[in-house]
Write an enzyme that holds these catalytic residues in place. Structure first.
Site, mmCIF file in Angstrom:
data_model
loop_
_atom_site.group_PDB
_atom_site.id
_atom_site.type_symbol
_atom_site.label_atom_id
_atom_site.label_comp_id
_atom_site.label_asym_id
_atom_site.label_seq_id
_atom_site.Cartn_x
_atom_site.Cartn_y
_atom_site.Cartn_z
ATOM 1 N N GLY A 128 0.825 -1.202 0.000
ATOM 2 C CA GLY A 128 0.000 0.000 0.000
ATOM 3 C C GLY A 128 0.858 1.249 0.000
ATOM 4 O O GLY A 128 1.713 1.441 -0.858
ATOM 5 N N ASP A 129 0.654 2.113 1.010
ATOM 6 C CA ASP A 129 1.462 3.329 1.131
ATOM 7 C C ASP A 129 2.484 3.196 2.251
ATOM 8 O O ASP A 129 3.004 4.192 2.757
ATOM 9 C CB ASP A 129 0.565 4.544 1.379
ATOM 10 C CG ASP A 129 -0.158 4.477 2.730
ATOM 11 O OD1 ASP A 129 -0.607 3.360 3.104
ATOM 12 O OD2 ASP A 129 -0.264 5.505 3.410
ATOM 13 N N GLU A 130 2.784 1.962 2.650
ATOM 14 C CA GLU A 130 3.726 1.723 3.747
ATOM 15 C C GLU A 130 5.094 1.324 3.182
ATOM 16 O O GLU A 130 5.189 0.470 2.295
ATOM 17 C CB GLU A 130 3.187 0.617 4.664
ATOM 18 C CG GLU A 130 3.933 0.526 5.978
ATOM 19 C CD GLU A 130 3.200 -0.386 6.964
ATOM 20 O OE1 GLU A 130 2.879 0.076 8.067
ATOM 21 O OE2 GLU A 130 2.960 -1.563 6.617
#
Length: 323
Positions: free
Chosen positions: A223-225
C-alpha cells in the site's frame, strides 16, 4: 609404390580438410615459432593476407601483437605440447575485436615437430551468453522490485533483513529500521483518484532513493507503507535519516493536470536492532509501534521506539510480522 601413393593420398586428403575447414588453422615450426601455413578461413576471419602470416612468428602478426598470451602459449607448447584458451580477444585487420577459442597441439611430421593452432570465432556464442545473463539478471531484478516505485518489494526486504540481522549479530553491529507511510493517503485517493495516488507513491520512491546509501534497503512494504533497513546505523543516525525524509516530504508538492495539490506529510517510526528486539519480527513490531505513536501524536513527525512507550503503544494487529 603403394606406400608413396598412400602418403600422397593422405596429404591430399589433409590439404582438402585444411583448405575447407570452418575454423582458422595456423601451422608453426615448433623450433622457431615461425608460421609456415595458414588456411583460407583464418585469412577471411582476421582480414590479414597470407603474406602477413607466413614466415612470421605468431606474436608478430597484427591480430596477436598485443596478446601477451601468444608468446606464452608458444613457450608452454614447447613444454606441454598442448595449450587452450577458451576466451581470447583478437583484433581483426579492420579494427574489430572478436572472441576466439584457441587450441594448439604439437605433433610430428616426417620426424619434425610442428604446431597446429585451431582458432574458432566464438563472438556470437559469447554475445548470446552475455544476452542470456543480462536477461536472467533483468528477470531477477524484476522479481525483487516493486513495479510502481522501483524500490525493493516486501519479499526481498524480508529475506535481506534476515541476512542483515544475522550479520549484525555476528559482528555486534547495530541496524536501523524506519517504517513510514503517507498521512491521509486513503482520503487523498478518494479525493483525487488512484492516478494521483500512484503518482505520490512513485515520487515517494524517488525521495527515498535519494536518502539511502548503497548498502541500505529501501522497500515498499505494501500500500502506502514503506520500510528502510539501514545496516550498521545507530539509533541516532537512523533518527536523523528519518527526520531528513520527513522534512523533505513536506517540501514536495505534487502537480496533477496543472494543479498543485496539498502538501504531503509522512509519519515515521524508528527502531534499532538489538535494543528494540533481537529478531526481525520484534524489530518490525517496535518500528510499527513507533509509527502508530507518530500517527496519534499529530502525524507528519518521527517517533523513536523505546521501552518507555509501554505495551499500550503497540498496534493491535501484529500478525503481519510473523516472519
Amino acid at each position: 609404390m603403394d606406400t608413396v601413393k598412400n602418403l600422397k593420398t593422405s596429404e591430399l586428403r589433409y590439404r582438402r580438410l585444411f583448405e575447407a575447414a570452418q575454423d582458422g588453422i595456423l601451422i608453426l615450426n615448433a623450433e622457431t615459432g615461425m608460421i609456415t601455413d595458414v588456411n583460407p578461413f583464418l585469412i577471411k576471419m582476421l582480414g590479414y593476407s597470407r603474406e602477413e602470416f607466413v614466415e612470421r612468428k605468431l606474436w608478430e602478426v597484427g591480430a596477436f601483437k598485443d596478446i601477451e598470451a601468444s608468446q606464452q602459449a608458444f613457450e608452454a607448447l614447447q613444454e606441454n605440447e598442448y595449450i587452450r584458451y577458451e576466451d581470447l580477444p583478437l583484433k581483426t585487420r579492420d579494427g574489430r575485436l572478436i572472441q576466439v577459442e584457441f587450441v594448439s597441439n604439437v605433433y610430428l611430421v616426417e620426424n619434425e615437430k610442428v604446431i597446429q593452432c585451431n582458432i574458432r570465432d566464438i563472438t556470437e556464442r559469447k554475445q548470446a551468453q552475455e544476452a542470456l545473463l543480462k536477461s536472467e539478471a533483468l528477470l531477477r531484478e524484476l522479481s525483487v522490485r516493486d513495479h510502481l516505485t522501483g524500490l525493493f518489494n516486501r519479499r526481498y526486504m524480508e529475506e535481506t533483513l534476515e541476512r542483515e540481522l544475522l550479520r549484525a549479530a555476528r559482528k555486534q553491529l547495530s541496524l536501523g529500521i524506519i517504517m513510514l507511510d503517507v498521512d491521509g493517503f486513503k482520503q487523498f485517493n478518494d479525493t483525487y483518484g488512484h492516478i494521483a495516488g500512484d503518482a505520490i507513491l512513485r515520487e515517494l520512491g524517488n525521495l527515498l532513493r535519494g536518502h539511502v546509501r548503497g548498502e541500505d534497503i529501501a522497500s515498499r512494504y505494501g500500500g502506502d507503507e514503506f520500510i528502510l533497513v539501514l545496516p550498521g546505523a545507530s539509533r541516532e543516525v537512523t533518527r536523523e535519516r528519518a527526520e531528513l525524509i520527513c522534512a523533505a516530504a513536506k517540501e514536495f508538492h505534487l502537480q496533477i493536470e496543472g494543479k498543485t495539490l496539498e502538501a504531503l506529510t509522512l509519519s515515521l517510526g524508528v527502531a534499532v536492532f538489538h535494543q528494540d528486539g533481537s529478531t526481525s519480527a520484534a524489530v518490525l513490531r517496535a518500528a510499527d509501534a513507533a509509527l502508530y505513536r507518530a500517527k496519534h501524536e499529530g502525524r507528519g513527525r518521527v517517533v523513536v521506539s523505546g521501552w518507555e512507550s509501554g505495551p499500550e503503544a503497540l498496534p493491535q494487529d501484529n500478525k503481519k510480522y510473523a516472519m
